[in-house]
Design a protein around this motif. Structure first.
Motif, PDB file in Angstrom:
ATOM      1  N   LYS A 267       0.851  -1.208   0.000  1.00 48.70           N
ATOM      2  CA  LYS A 267       0.000   0.000   0.000  1.00 48.70           C
ATOM      3  C   LYS A 267       0.886   1.258   0.000  1.00 48.70           C
ATOM      4  O   LYS A 267       1.840   1.369   0.793  1.00 48.70           O
ATOM      5  CB  LYS A 267      -0.885  -0.036   1.253  1.00 48.70           C
ATOM      6  N   GLY A 268       0.582   2.188  -0.927  1.00 46.42           N
ATOM      7  CA  GLY A 268       1.264   3.473  -0.961  1.00 46.42           C
ATOM      8  C   GLY A 268       2.708   3.420  -1.441  1.00 46.42           C
ATOM      9  O   GLY A 268       3.494   4.333  -1.176  1.00 46.42           O
ATOM     10  N   SER A 269       3.056   2.373  -2.145  1.00 44.23           N
ATOM     11  CA  SER A 269       4.455   2.229  -2.572  1.00 44.23           C
ATOM     12  C   SER A 269       4.783   3.041  -3.844  1.00 44.23           C
ATOM     13  O   SER A 269       5.942   3.182  -4.201  1.00 44.23           O
ATOM     14  CB  SER A 269       4.799   0.759  -2.787  1.00 44.23           C
ATOM     15  N   ASN A 270       3.747   3.548  -4.521  1.00 39.75           N
ATOM     16  CA  ASN A 270       3.929   4.393  -5.705  1.00 39.75           C
ATOM     17  C   ASN A 270       4.917   3.790  -6.719  1.00 39.75           C
ATOM     18  O   ASN A 270       5.968   4.357  -7.015  1.00 39.75           O
ATOM     19  CB  ASN A 270       4.413   5.798  -5.312  1.00 39.75           C
ATOM     20  N   ILE A 271       4.557   2.662  -7.218  1.00 39.54           N
ATOM     21  CA  ILE A 271       5.484   1.974  -8.120  1.00 39.54           C
ATOM     22  C   ILE A 271       5.218   2.299  -9.585  1.00 39.54           C
ATOM     23  O   ILE A 271       5.853   1.745 -10.477  1.00 39.54           O
ATOM     24  CB  ILE A 271       5.418   0.444  -7.914  1.00 39.54           C
TER      25      ILE A 271
END
Lengths: 310, 419
Positions: A267-271
């Motif tokens: 979650k929220g890793s902005n990959i």
């Protein structure tokens, strides 16, 4: 209202159901999900008093039903997976027979038969032999037969398997109506996640004879609250790209889908930027991408490692 | 229970294939077997022309006088002597044999001529005679002494022929039957009554005993096929349980809280009604087609109805047992195989395929104790003797079978679905 306490069943060496704890409150609609062989039908057979548990108990309003099943049988309606009807008899004759042996009072039986036929939408076809019915119609009569004695609890074991969409919708609507309008408690097993999502307040997920998760839809979805799901459409398939994405630190799983690939990441890793770079490197174009909300199907997959129809 | 009964009857009735098998097949078989095999059981002597020489060396008057003298010389009181002589006054062995061949019906088949022994031997050798019957000298005296005074007979009636032939076999059979009927008459003491009754003569190979009617092949095959197919009815109804089990209808029934007794009794009663109707319909159609039981009294039909009812009851008990076995066995094919084996064994032992008389004695005894064998025997006896006293014990046994089968069925019925 109804609960199972460490309910287990062993067939020879194989443990089909392993210490299941479940409960159904009055008026609730509860789903029971699980892949084939998870132990759903065995659990239902034990709850409905058709199969004696190896250990554990089934209690109705606090009273054990194991030694004396007559009480639970009075309040229970069971819709089995199979078409439990006499094919050589008409829908009406089947219902009359089952109504009589359910000891529905003679003066009420006729009214009740017409009511349940109305409910399942087969009033006009009641005089026809069951063997002439389509699969969907047979399943509707199968449900009607379980409703004759006005049960307080209705257990449905995959009632929509192999039927046409029209009959399926009719069955779902009927079950929903029974739960919402008459307050009937429902235990519903299905392979179709969307049916359970549509009908049930709470869900039990079974695998290998055990309950692996339970709760309301939001409670189950929260299991996946630590993950993001991205659906990506690619210009062409690429094995090196797949491997490259799998190697990213934030990525938990990558699945191939009909549209492209599905990436489940922290979650929220902005990959997203990493994904674009990886694609450029192997000369693949990302045509479309979409952030997806997790579904119960994802929860099921997460918990059991397989899809519902496996 | 009424609901179960109605359901079972309806389910059976709607299965047209089963109905056709149950009703048509026994009738078809009766017709086919009658047409194909009845010739084997009817007298083929009518088309025969058996030439027989009679060599009468015995002087019956002399024999009677000699016997009278022998009796008078015995150490008996006068009344006993008179009683013996009174009995022999109507029994002349040589004359009975001669009059046997003089019977008009026998004359249609056997043509006799009185010849000397030498002539007879010559004619037989030349093929003009099939055989000759020799009534030896002293025959009357020897037979009377043997029968009345229990002395050993030193002479005997003989049939002599050059070679084996159908004609010779027929002659031998007719003579044997004739002698057996005389023996029976004597054993029953009918001749001793002094009413000068002529013993009934055997007719065309059929054994005729006074007061006893024979049964025909058509009667036998009608009873055998009816009872056989009634046995199959037990299996048919019990195997309906397989469908109920496979399609979980049985589970649904269990969930209604119905007592197993009602379920079992539904099947039992349905089988009773269906097998009873099946036998009655088969008998009725056979009667209309072949006049199987001609000129029978109302008493006969009532007796027949009683036996059929008792047998149908036994069959229904068998269904109860089969049903419970089916519910207990996991492998329904095994159940079907077991039932077929039981029914076929019962059919073979009970004489549904061939008369049990051809079986070894110990198998005959077993066969007579099978419900179908017992019913078959009782009906055949009823045709022959029409003695209602003979019905009581077999009916009791059949009812006993019903109770035992039903009790066994109930005892092994699976416990209310939980297993």
């Amino acid at each position: 209202m109804l609960e199972t306490i460490k309910l287990s069943k062993t067939f020879k060496e194989k443990k089909a159901v392993d210490e299941i704890d479940m409960y159904l409150d009055e008026g609730e609609s509860v789903g029971l999900l699980g892949p084939n062989g998870a132990g759903k039908s065995t659990t239902i057979s034990m709850i409905s008093s058709l199969l004696k548990p190896t250990s554990g108990d089934v209690k109705l309003n606090g009273k054990s039903t194991i030694k004396n099943p007559s009480e639970i049988r009075k309040v229970l309606g069971v819709v089995p997976q199979e078409i439990a009807l006499y094919e050589e008899l008409s829908a009406y004759e089947n219902l009359k027979f089952f109504g009589k042996i359910y000891k529905v009072k003679k003066e009420l039986l006729e009214i009740r038969i017409q009511e349940v036929l109305e409910m399942v939408g087969l009033k006009d076809r009641q005089k026809e032999l069951v063997k002439t019915f389509s699969g969907g119609m047979k399943r509707r009569v199968n449900i009607a037969a379980a409703l004759l004695h006005k049960p307080k609890i209705l257990i449905l074991d995959e009632p929509t398997v192999g039927i046409d969409p029209q009959s399926r919708n009719h069955i779902l609507e009927t079950v929903k109506k029974l739960n919402e309008e008459t307050g009937m408690t429902i235990l519903y097993t299905s392979h179709y996640m969307e049916e359970v999502e549509q009908l049930c307040n709470r869900v039990y997920i079974m695998d290998h004879g055990r309950v692996v998760a339970s709760g309301s839809k939001s409670e189950l979805l929260s299991i996946l609250s630590t993950e993001d799901t991205i659906q990506i459409q690619l210009s062409k398939k690429s094995y090196p790209l797949l491997e490259s994405i799998k190697g990213m630190e934030a990525v938990r799983r990558v699945e191939e889908t009909n549209e492209g690939i599905r990436v489940i990441s922290k979650k929220g890793s902005n990959i997203l930027s990493d994904l674009v770079h990886a694609a450029e490197k192997v000369d693949i174009q990302i045509i479309h991408f979409q952030m997806e909300d997790p579904s119960l199907e994802d929860v099921f997959l997460h918990l059991t490692g397989k899809t519902l129809r496996d | 229970m009424g609901s179960f009964l109605k359901k079972d009857l309806l389910v059976f009735w709607r299965d047209r294939k089963e109905v056709l098998i149950a009703l048509l097949l026994p009738i078809i078989l009766i017709v086919v077997l009658n047409v194909a095999l009845s010739g084997l059981f009817t007298d083929d002597g009518e088309s025969m022309d058996i030439q027989v020489g009679i060599v009468e060396e015995d002087n019956s008057l002399e024999g009677l006088e000699r016997f009278e003298e022998a009796v008078n010389e015995m150490d008996l009181d006068q009344a006993e002597k008179e009683a013996i002589l009174q009995q022999t006054s109507v029994f002349n062995p040589s004359e009975m044999i001669i009059s046997f061949f003089d019977n008009p019906e026998i004359k249609q088949v056997i043509h006799t001529k009185n010849v000397s022994e030498a002539e007879a031997v010559e004619l037989v050798e030349e093929g003009d005679l099939h055989a000759f019957v020799r009534i030896p000298e002293g025959f009357t005296y020897a037979i009377l002494s043997s029968i009345m005074l229990d002395e050993e007979a030193d002479v005997a009636l003989s049939i002599q022929a050059e070679e084996q032939s159908n004609e010779l076999n027929t002659l031998q059979n007719m003579m044997n039957n004739f002698i057996e009927s005389i023996n029976l008459e004597l054993a029953l003491g009918t001749i001793a009554e002094g009413e000068a009754q002529e013993p009934l003569l055997p007719q065309g190979g059929r054994e005729v005993i006074e007061g006893v009617e024979t049964y025909s092949f058509t009667q036998y095959i009608t009873i055998a096929m009816s009872t056989l197919f009634a046995l199959f009815m037990a299996q048919t109804l019990a195997m309906k349980t397989v469908t109920e089990k496979r399609e979980r209808v049985f589970n649904r029934i269990i969930l209604t809280g119905s007592h197993p007794f009602h379920y079992l009794m539904g099947k039992t009663l349905a089988t009773f009604i269906l097998s009873w109707l099946q036998i009655i319909i088969t008998f009725t159609i056979s009667q209309l087609l072949f006049d199987v039981f001609p000129d029978k009294s109302l008493e006969f039909w009532i007796g027949l109805l009683i036996v059929i009812t008792a047998f149908a009851l036994t069959i229904s008990g068998l269904t109860a047992l089969f049903t419970s076995i089916t519910l207990n066995l996991q492998d329904t094919n095994a159940a079907s195989g077991i039932f077929s084996l039981i029914i076929m064994s019962m059919a073979v032992l009970g004489g549904n395929f061939t008369p049990i008389q051809i079986l070894p004695a110990f198998l005959q005894r077993i066969g007579e104790w099978t419900p179908n064998g017992l019913s078959l025997t009782v009906i055949l006896e009823w045709i022959q003797l029409n003695n209602s006293g003979n019905l009581v014990i077999p009916m009791g046994i059949l009812f006993g079978y019903f109770i035992v089968f039903l009790m066994l069925g109930m005892a092994i019925f699976p416990g209310r679905g939980r297993n």
